[in-house]
Motif scaffolding. Structure first.
Motif, PDB file in Angstrom:
ATOM      1  N   ILE A 205      60.609  94.365  16.552  1.00 31.03           N
ATOM      2  CA  ILE A 205      59.792  94.083  15.374  1.00 31.03           C
ATOM      3  C   ILE A 205      60.653  93.534  14.242  1.00 31.03           C
ATOM      4  CG2 ILE A 205      58.388  95.159  13.565  1.00 31.03           C
ATOM      5  CD1 ILE A 205      57.258  97.001  15.756  1.00 31.03           C
ATOM      6  N   GLU A 206      61.837  94.089  14.059  1.00 33.86           N
ATOM      7  CA  GLU A 206      62.746  93.571  13.032  1.00 33.86           C
ATOM      8  C   GLU A 206      63.096  92.112  13.306  1.00 33.86           C
ATOM      9  OE1 GLU A 206      65.995  96.286  13.217  1.00 33.86           O
ATOM     10  OE2 GLU A 206      65.079  97.743  11.849  1.00 33.86           O
ATOM     11  N   LYS A 207      63.328  91.782  14.565  1.00 33.26           N
ATOM     12  CA  LYS A 207      63.636  90.400  14.937  1.00 33.26           C
ATOM     13  C   LYS A 207      62.441  89.498  14.665  1.00 33.26           C
ATOM     14  CE  LYS A 207      65.245  87.562  18.823  1.00 33.26           C
ATOM     15  NZ  LYS A 207      65.707  87.581  20.238  1.00 33.26           N
ATOM     16  N   ALA A 208      61.247  89.960  14.982  1.00 34.03           N
ATOM     17  CA  ALA A 208      60.047  89.160  14.769  1.00 34.03           C
ATOM     18  C   ALA A 208      59.815  88.901  13.286  1.00 34.03           C
ATOM     19  CB  ALA A 208      58.840  89.873  15.372  1.00 34.03           C
ATOM     20  N   GLU A 215      52.238  85.203  16.504  1.00 32.41           N
ATOM     21  CA  GLU A 215      51.730  86.322  17.303  1.00 32.41           C
ATOM     22  C   GLU A 215      52.128  86.176  18.764  1.00 32.41           C
ATOM     23  OE1 GLU A 215      47.967  88.438  16.441  1.00 32.41           O
ATOM     24  OE2 GLU A 215      47.346  87.651  18.399  1.00 32.41           O
ATOM     25  N   ASP A 216      52.096  84.952  19.282  1.00 34.39           N
ATOM     26  CA  ASP A 216      52.501  84.749  20.674  1.00 34.39           C
ATOM     27  C   ASP A 216      53.979  85.078  20.858  1.00 34.39           C
ATOM     28  OD1 ASP A 216      50.000  83.998  21.486  1.00 34.39           O
ATOM     29  OD2 ASP A 216      50.381  81.843  21.349  1.00 34.39           O
ATOM     30  N   GLU A 217      54.813  84.687  19.900  1.00 29.90           N
ATOM     31  CA  GLU A 217      56.241  84.986  19.984  1.00 29.90           C
ATOM     32  C   GLU A 217      56.483  86.490  19.865  1.00 29.90           C
ATOM     33  OE1 GLU A 217      58.008  80.830  18.070  1.00 29.90           O
ATOM     34  OE2 GLU A 217      57.404  82.486  16.750  1.00 29.90           O
ATOM     35  N   LEU A 218      55.732  87.126  18.977  1.00 32.54           N
ATOM     36  CA  LEU A 218      55.830  88.585  18.852  1.00 32.54           C
ATOM     37  C   LEU A 218      55.424  89.252  20.153  1.00 32.54           C
ATOM     38  CD1 LEU A 218      56.094  91.286  17.288  1.00 32.54           C
ATOM     39  CD2 LEU A 218      53.735  90.930  16.493  1.00 32.54           C
ATOM     40  N   SER A 219      54.367  88.755  20.777  1.00 37.06           N
ATOM     41  CA  SER A 219      53.895  89.340  22.035  1.00 37.06           C
ATOM     42  C   SER A 219      54.985  89.334  23.096  1.00 37.06           C
ATOM     43  CB  SER A 219      52.670  88.575  22.551  1.00 37.06           C
ATOM     44  OG  SER A 219      51.585  88.683  21.651  1.00 37.06           O
ATOM     45  N   PHE A 223      56.601  92.484  25.015  1.00 35.60           N
ATOM     46  CA  PHE A 223      56.624  92.629  26.470  1.00 35.60           C
ATOM     47  C   PHE A 223      58.052  92.783  26.981  1.00 35.60           C
ATOM     48  CE2 PHE A 223      52.226  90.721  26.813  1.00 35.60           C
ATOM     49  CZ  PHE A 223      51.663  91.824  27.429  1.00 35.60           C
ATOM     50  N   SER A 224      59.017  92.175  26.288  1.00 39.63           N
ATOM     51  CA  SER A 224      60.408  92.324  26.722  1.00 39.63           C
ATOM     52  C   SER A 224      60.874  93.768  26.592  1.00 39.63           C
ATOM     53  CB  SER A 224      61.328  91.391  25.919  1.00 39.63           C
ATOM     54  OG  SER A 224      61.481  91.830  24.579  1.00 39.63           O
ATOM     55  N   VAL A 225      60.301  94.505  25.640  1.00 39.87           N
ATOM     56  CA  VAL A 225      60.601  95.935  25.522  1.00 39.87           C
ATOM     57  C   VAL A 225      60.095  96.661  26.769  1.00 39.87           C
ATOM     58  CG1 VAL A 225      60.151  98.049  24.218  1.00 39.87           C
ATOM     59  CG2 VAL A 225      60.553  95.897  23.002  1.00 39.87           C
ATOM     60  N   LEU A 226      58.862  96.349  27.169  1.00 38.47           N
ATOM     61  CA  LEU A 226      58.273  96.992  28.347  1.00 38.47           C
ATOM     62  C   LEU A 226      58.965  96.576  29.638  1.00 38.47           C
ATOM     63  CD1 LEU A 226      54.467  96.761  27.462  1.00 38.47           C
ATOM     64  CD2 LEU A 226      55.975  98.751  27.261  1.00 38.47           C
ATOM     65  N   ASP A 227      59.682  95.452  29.617  1.00 37.86           N
ATOM     66  CA  ASP A 227      60.379  94.961  30.810  1.00 37.86           C
ATOM     67  C   ASP A 227      61.779  95.546  30.966  1.00 37.86           C
ATOM     68  OD1 ASP A 227      58.332  93.327  31.683  1.00 37.86           O
ATOM     69  OD2 ASP A 227      59.069  91.547  30.642  1.00 37.86           O
TER      70      ASP A 227
END
Length: 355
Positions: A205-208, A215-219, A223-227
């Motif tokens: 979130i800090e990077k975003a 929003e697409d870039e944030l998404s 997802f990279s966190v979940l990966d």
């Protein structure tokens, strides 16, 4: 070893929720869609577990802004007090809140579930639930309510909760990140994957925010966190005993499909016994005739084969009450891996009554 992460640290969003569903990859599961809760008439958006008759879910939202996310407990096989499989489906706990009467408050729901014994007969679980709505000050400005930049807190209930007044509350303060996996909610967190997930979500979130991400870039950052996969290599996992393997699942946010020759045979057997594509898609028959045709008599047909992160879900709620709900499927109907992004389904809507 599912994981749920919640954050209020992005200035443009009232709430962000992430979830990995770790499950047998062949377990019949619908894709998310809007459906009507029969008793209450509430409009619910969720995927649904098609193996149990209750057709419950692990995560969902309603048009009016109710949210529920479930994780189970890592039970021991010989735990007779808290069995691995309860008579009632854990997924029914999610729909209990999503389908509760609209005039029933969150506090009333918690009391009903715990004091009324409605969590009995269910395998061990924790349930994050609440209403997605902003807090409002008691003062009025020019005849309008002043909206604070906070949302109403969520609660975490479980069939390990002993008293209503001891139920944890999360998500009510700005700048926070919370996490829950297959154990009781703890603050501070002790499970490695929960601590890591909170850290990675905060950093994403800090990077975003710093890059003014769309929003697409944030998404994709979320997802990279979940990966994030920290499991040992397959060769090393093969040499682990059962307890070591279970412990390793407490470490990693993402669980790649865990399989071996026996599990591969189980998957082939499951397909030969009648796993139908219809069981994974929309089922219109209210009597579940299609579902029953895809079930095995003992109800355990799909509790075999490869196990891993099956679905990933992201929910974003902005300050105007606009919801983005995106689910990523990682396997197709037959247990084949799906390329990241190819199995995405997204919904957008505005919460009724937000303003």
């Amino acid at each position: 070893m599912c994981i749920a992460l919640v954050s209020t640290s992005h200035p443009d969003y009232a709430l962000i929720v992430l979830d990995n569903r770790d499950e047998y990859v062949l377990r019949p599961t619908s894709r998310p869609k809007w459906w009507t809760h029969q008793d209450s008439g509430n409009q619910v958006l969720s995927s649904r577990d098609l193996q149990r008759r209750e057709r419950g879910t692990w995560m969902g939202v309603t048009k009016s802004g109710r949210l529920a996310v479930l994780t189970n407990f890592r039970e021991t096989i010989d735990d007779t007090v808290h069995p691995v499989h309860g008579i009632r489906s854990r997924g029914g706990m999610v729909t209990a809140w999503l389908g509760a009467p609209n005039d029933e408050s969150l506090d009333q729901f918690v009391a009903k579930m715990l004091e009324g014994g409605l969590v009995k007969g269910v395998g061990g679980f924790s349930l994050i639930c609440g209403d997605l709505k902003p807090k409002r000050s008691k003062e009025e400005l020019n005849g309008n309510w002043v909206q604070d930049r906070e949302v109403e807190p969520l609660v975490i209930i479980s069939n390990r909760s002993e008293a209503v007044d001891g139920v944890p509350r999360i998500g009510g303060k700005r700048g926070g990140v919370w996490g829950l996996s297959n154990t009781v909610y703890e603050e501070p967190a002790t499970w490695p994957k929960v601590k890591l997930g909170r850290q990675l979500l905060k950093e994403a979130i800090e990077k975003a925010v710093a890059s003014e991400a769309s929003e697409d870039e944030l998404s994709e950052l979320l997802f990279s966190v979940l990966d994030h996969d920290t499991l040992p290599p397959i060769a090393r996992r093969a040499k682990m005993d059962f307890d070591e393997r279970l412990d390793s699942l407490k470490q990693s946010i993402f669980i790649p499909a865990i399989t071996d020759e026996d599990k591969d045979r189980d998957m082939l057997y499951a397909m030969e016994q009648g796993k139908m594509k219809a069981a994974f898609n929309e089922i219109e028959d209210e009597d579940h005739e299609l579902l029953e045709a895809s079930r095995h008599d003992d109800g355990t047909l799909f509790d075999k084969g490869a196990y891993g992160t099956q679905r990933q879900t992201m929910i974003l709620v902005d300050w105007d009450g606009n919801v983005t709900y995106k689910e990523r499927a990682l396997f197709d109907d037959h247990g084949n891996p799906v390329e990241h992004g190819k199995g995405d389904v997204a919904f957008k809507y505005t919460i009724d009554g937000w303003n």
